[in-house]
Design a protein around this motif. Structure first.
Motif, PDB file in Angstrom:
ATOM      1  N   PRO A  19     -20.381 -27.615  73.070  1.00 29.43           N
ATOM      2  CA  PRO A  19     -20.507 -28.915  73.740  1.00 29.43           C
ATOM      3  C   PRO A  19     -19.232 -29.298  74.495  1.00 29.43           C
ATOM      4  O   PRO A  19     -18.133 -29.066  73.994  1.00 29.43           O
ATOM      5  N   VAL A  20     -19.404 -29.869  75.689  1.00 28.39           N
ATOM      6  CA  VAL A  20     -18.252 -30.388  76.421  1.00 28.39           C
ATOM      7  C   VAL A  20     -17.790 -31.657  75.705  1.00 28.39           C
ATOM      8  O   VAL A  20     -18.588 -32.523  75.364  1.00 28.39           O
ATOM      9  N   LYS A  21     -16.482 -31.713  75.426  1.00 28.04           N
ATOM     10  CA  LYS A  21     -15.928 -32.833  74.653  1.00 28.04           C
ATOM     11  C   LYS A  21     -15.155 -33.769  75.587  1.00 28.04           C
ATOM     12  O   LYS A  21     -14.224 -33.338  76.273  1.00 28.04           O
ATOM     13  N   ILE A  22     -15.569 -35.037  75.596  1.00 26.67           N
ATOM     14  CA  ILE A  22     -14.964 -36.021  76.494  1.00 26.67           C
ATOM     15  C   ILE A  22     -14.425 -37.185  75.664  1.00 26.67           C
ATOM     16  O   ILE A  22     -15.162 -37.811  74.901  1.00 26.67           O
ATOM     17  N   MET A  23     -13.154 -37.447  75.811  1.00 24.46           N
ATOM     18  CA  MET A  23     -12.492 -38.545  75.105  1.00 24.46           C
ATOM     19  C   MET A  23     -12.216 -39.653  76.128  1.00 24.46           C
ATOM     20  O   MET A  23     -11.627 -39.400  77.185  1.00 24.46           O
ATOM     21  N   VAL A  24     -12.672 -40.861  75.851  1.00 22.01           N
ATOM     22  CA  VAL A  24     -12.532 -41.975  76.789  1.00 22.01           C
ATOM     23  C   VAL A  24     -11.513 -42.965  76.237  1.00 22.01           C
ATOM     24  O   VAL A  24     -11.636 -43.421  75.100  1.00 22.01           O
ATOM     25  N   VAL A  25     -10.503 -43.279  77.057  1.00 22.04           N
ATOM     26  CA  VAL A  25      -9.393 -44.120  76.598  1.00 22.04           C
ATOM     27  C   VAL A  25      -9.194 -45.292  77.564  1.00 22.04           C
ATOM     28  O   VAL A  25      -9.684 -45.282  78.688  1.00 22.04           O
ATOM     29  N   GLY A  26      -8.444 -46.294  77.108  1.00 22.48           N
ATOM     30  CA  GLY A  26      -8.141 -47.442  77.958  1.00 22.48           C
ATOM     31  C   GLY A  26      -7.803 -48.660  77.134  1.00 22.48           C
ATOM     32  O   GLY A  26      -7.909 -48.649  75.900  1.00 22.48           O
ATOM     33  N   LEU A  27      -7.385 -49.725  77.798  1.00 20.16           N
ATOM     34  CA  LEU A  27      -7.046 -50.967  77.124  1.00 20.16           C
ATOM     35  C   LEU A  27      -8.291 -51.790  76.830  1.00 20.16           C
ATOM     36  O   LEU A  27      -9.324 -51.638  77.491  1.00 20.16           O
ATOM     37  N   ASN A  28      -8.191 -52.679  75.850  1.00 18.25           N
ATOM     38  CA  ASN A  28      -9.294 -53.591  75.557  1.00 18.25           C
ATOM     39  C   ASN A  28      -9.550 -54.494  76.763  1.00 18.25           C
ATOM     40  O   ASN A  28      -8.617 -54.950  77.419  1.00 18.25           O
ATOM     41  N   GLY A  29     -10.833 -54.717  77.042  1.00 17.13           N
ATOM     42  CA  GLY A  29     -11.201 -55.610  78.135  1.00 17.13           C
ATOM     43  C   GLY A  29     -11.477 -54.922  79.452  1.00 17.13           C
ATOM     44  O   GLY A  29     -11.935 -55.560  80.402  1.00 17.13           O
ATOM     45  N   ALA A  30     -11.203 -53.624  79.525  1.00 14.11           N
ATOM     46  CA  ALA A  30     -11.407 -52.898  80.785  1.00 14.11           C
ATOM     47  C   ALA A  30     -12.855 -52.441  80.957  1.00 14.11           C
ATOM     48  O   ALA A  30     -13.247 -52.010  82.039  1.00 14.11           O
ATOM     49  N   GLY A  31     -13.644 -52.503  79.872  1.00 13.68           N
ATOM     50  CA  GLY A  31     -15.033 -52.050  79.942  1.00 13.68           C
ATOM     51  C   GLY A  31     -15.208 -50.635  79.447  1.00 13.68           C
ATOM     52  O   GLY A  31     -16.123 -49.920  79.866  1.00 13.68           O
ATOM     53  N   LYS A  32     -14.357 -50.221  78.507  1.00 14.02           N
ATOM     54  CA  LYS A  32     -14.348 -48.842  78.021  1.00 14.02           C
ATOM     55  C   LYS A  32     -15.644 -48.472  77.305  1.00 14.02           C
ATOM     56  O   LYS A  32     -16.234 -47.409  77.586  1.00 14.02           O
ATOM     57  N   THR A  33     -16.096 -49.311  76.378  1.00 15.69           N
ATOM     58  CA  THR A  33     -17.289 -48.984  75.594  1.00 15.69           C
ATOM     59  C   THR A  33     -18.537 -48.943  76.474  1.00 15.69           C
ATOM     60  O   THR A  33     -19.375 -48.047  76.353  1.00 15.69           O
ATOM     61  N   THR A  34     -18.653 -49.905  77.387  1.00 19.09           N
ATOM     62  CA  THR A  34     -19.788 -49.892  78.314  1.00 19.09           C
ATOM     63  C   THR A  34     -19.727 -48.664  79.212  1.00 19.09           C
ATOM     64  O   THR A  34     -20.753 -48.035  79.491  1.00 19.09           O
ATOM     65  N   SER A  35     -18.537 -48.306  79.655  1.00 16.94           N
ATOM     66  CA  SER A  35     -18.374 -47.158  80.564  1.00 16.94           C
ATOM     67  C   SER A  35     -18.766 -45.842  79.896  1.00 16.94           C
ATOM     68  O   SER A  35     -19.351 -44.967  80.543  1.00 16.94           O
ATOM     69  N   ILE A  36     -18.447 -45.686  78.615  1.00 13.65           N
ATOM     70  CA  ILE A  36     -18.782 -44.428  77.946  1.00 13.65           C
ATOM     71  C   ILE A  36     -20.301 -44.296  77.800  1.00 13.65           C
ATOM     72  O   ILE A  36     -20.854 -43.195  77.926  1.00 13.65           O
ATOM     73  N   ALA A  37     -20.980 -45.432  77.586  1.00 15.11           N
ATOM     74  CA  ALA A  37     -22.446 -45.399  77.519  1.00 15.11           C
ATOM     75  C   ALA A  37     -23.033 -45.074  78.891  1.00 15.11           C
ATOM     76  O   ALA A  37     -24.000 -44.312  79.009  1.00 15.11           O
ATOM     77  N   LYS A  38     -22.442 -45.647  79.947  1.00 16.11           N
ATOM     78  CA  LYS A  38     -22.900 -45.353  81.304  1.00 16.11           C
ATOM     79  C   LYS A  38     -22.695 -43.880  81.650  1.00 16.11           C
ATOM     80  O   LYS A  38     -23.555 -43.243  82.275  1.00 16.11           O
ATOM     81  N   LEU A  39     -21.540 -43.334  81.259  1.00 17.60           N
ATOM     82  CA  LEU A  39     -21.258 -41.921  81.526  1.00 17.60           C
ATOM     83  C   LEU A  39     -22.248 -41.028  80.783  1.00 17.60           C
ATOM     84  O   LEU A  39     -22.739 -40.031  81.333  1.00 17.60           O
TER      85      LEU A  39
END
Length: 446
Positions: A100-120
């Motif tokens: 499996p391709v492994k993708i780690m998503v990082v960023g500051l709180n409030g930038a939309g990180k959790t929503t973005s990982i679901a979109k990706l």
């Protein structure tokens, strides 16, 4: 999108109109204003400095074409540098690795990180036919885990069961094991954030990187924070070596500082843009298309792609034939209005059409909705014969249509004029191709 920058640049180009030839003086004056426009757009000072130097060297160098006016020259060179600043060309997420391709998503709180990982994850599922698994290692914000579970359910993508009492490294290890047994060919790991970069956060992310050995570390940046997004991305890049960026809230960004700074400051490409709060409001980042929109020339290619996604292909081919043969009728126009309503924000769509950027800001206003209803009422008051051939609508018919729709004859006349302009524009696009239309709009076509 980037309305402030667009308006400032448009003003610069207008001042050059009517000047017979390009000179060092008029280029210097114009570039001084371009520099101010970029700084007001919150573009990083180093990016601005390089931008102006590159445009100046090209504008006063051997590339100058005698057939172009000073205004066209400047537009050409500014367009090139805008595109280069944002990465030149679209960059595809590299999935050519052993699954499996492994993708780690990082960023500051409030930038939309959790929503973005679901979109990706949804993008990987729908566009790349992958079978992703989502997992949250954010043990400091329990709401993040619940949020990911909710988003995963909406996208019909499985989410690893985890809670705030577990260790992030252990959660990541279980995600890899689950992928092996569950047939998942992509793992997306949501990580903890902070309100700002600190040593504790970076140490944890570094340990997670070592344990996971991800193929990609993608940084999520809030476009609304301007060049600060680029500065924060640089901090993450220094410790983690990020491989790409997702820009969120791009549709609400009137300035453009983040989009124009982050690529140069980090060296990491902008891979995706989040263009709405909806899960499908997520698309590949195209520097050339965004450049065209900044310069008020629309984004016909993205408009066509959206239409293809929301329109029956048989109907689309028939519509293209009608455009080429100039057989587009008011009946067809009415169907397009219905199709456009399904495609998303009317303002966003109008911003993609050459020449209509000025109307895009007000397109979702109450006034615009009333205008759309007025047009629909006018069409509904026409006979089948009139919808099929608008040329038969004489003065008597216009008065009848106005009375039946509760509008004025002037409203009917205005609609018929708009309809005729739409026919002409779409005929040109289908005959010339969208790319040539945009080049001609920039003043660079023959």
């Amino acid at each position: 999108m980037f309305d402030t920058l667009s308006d400032r640049l448009e003003g610069v180009f207008k001042k050059l109109k009517g000047q017979g030839r390009i000179t060092e003086r008029n280029i210097e004056d114009s570039l001084r204003e371009v520099r101010l426009a970029l700084l007001e757009a919150d573009v990083n000072i180093k990016v601005v400095r390089d931008f102006i130097e590159h445009v100046k060297s090209r504008a006063l160098g051997a590339e100058v074409l005698r057939s172009l006016s000073p205004e066209q020259h400047l537009i050409k060179f500014v367009a090139t540098e805008l595109q280069n600043a944002m990465g030149g060309t679209a960059r595809e997420l590299d999935l050519k690795v052993k699954p499996p391709v492994k993708i780690m998503v990082v960023g500051l709180n409030g930038a939309g990180k959790t929503t973005s990982i679901a979109k990706l994850a949804l993008w990987l599922k729908s566009e790349k036919k992958r079978h992703p698994l989502l997992a949250s290692t954010d043990v400091y914000r329990p709401a993040a885990m619940e949020q990911l579970r909710v988003l995963g359910a909406q996208a019909q993508i499985p989410v690893l069961d985890s809670n705030e009492k577990q260790d992030p490294i252990e959660i990541a290890s279980r995600a890899m094991a689950r992928a092996e047994t569950g047939g998942h060919d992509a793992i997306l790991i949501d990580t903890a954030g902070r309100l700002q970069i600190d040593e504790e956060l970076m140490d944890e992310l570094a340990r997670l990187k070592t344990a996971l050995n991800p193929h990609h570390i993608i940084f999520v940046a809030d476009a609304m924070t301007g060049q600060e997004a680029a500065n924060v991305a640089a901090g993450f890049h220094e410790r983690l070596n990020i491989s790409g960026v997702i820009l969120t809230k791009l549709d609400s960004d009137a300035r453009g500082g983040a989009a124009l700074s982050v690529r140069t400051i980090t060296g990491a490409p902008i891979l995706f843009a989040a263009t709405s709060e909806k899960l499908d409001g997520f698309e590949i980042f195209y520097p050339d298309r965004l450049t065209s929109r900044i310069l008020g020339m629309g984004d016909v290619l993205t408009l066509i792609e959206k239409a293809q996604q929301n329109y029956d292909q048989t109907k689309a081919k028939e519509l293209e034939r009608k455009f080429k043969k100039n057989e587009f009728t008011i009946t067809d126009f009415a169907e397009q209005i219905k199709a456009i309503k399904k495609m998303g924000s009317l303002g966003e769509l109008m911003g993609m059409i050459p020449g209509l950027k000025k109307l895009a800001g007000a397109a979702d206003s109450e006034e615009a909705k009333v205008e759309l209803e007025r047009i629909q009422a006018i069409i509904d008051s026409m006979t089948h014969q009139e919808r099929g051939n608008h040329l038969i609508i004489n003065g008597r018919r216009r008065a009848r249509i106005a009375g039946g729709s509760g509008t004025s004859v002037q409203d009917v006349n205005r609609f018929l004029k708009q309809f005729e302009q739409t026919r002409k524009m779409m005929k040109k696009i289908t005959r010339m191709g969208a790319g040539k239309m945009m080049m001609r709009g920039l003043g660079l076509g023959s």
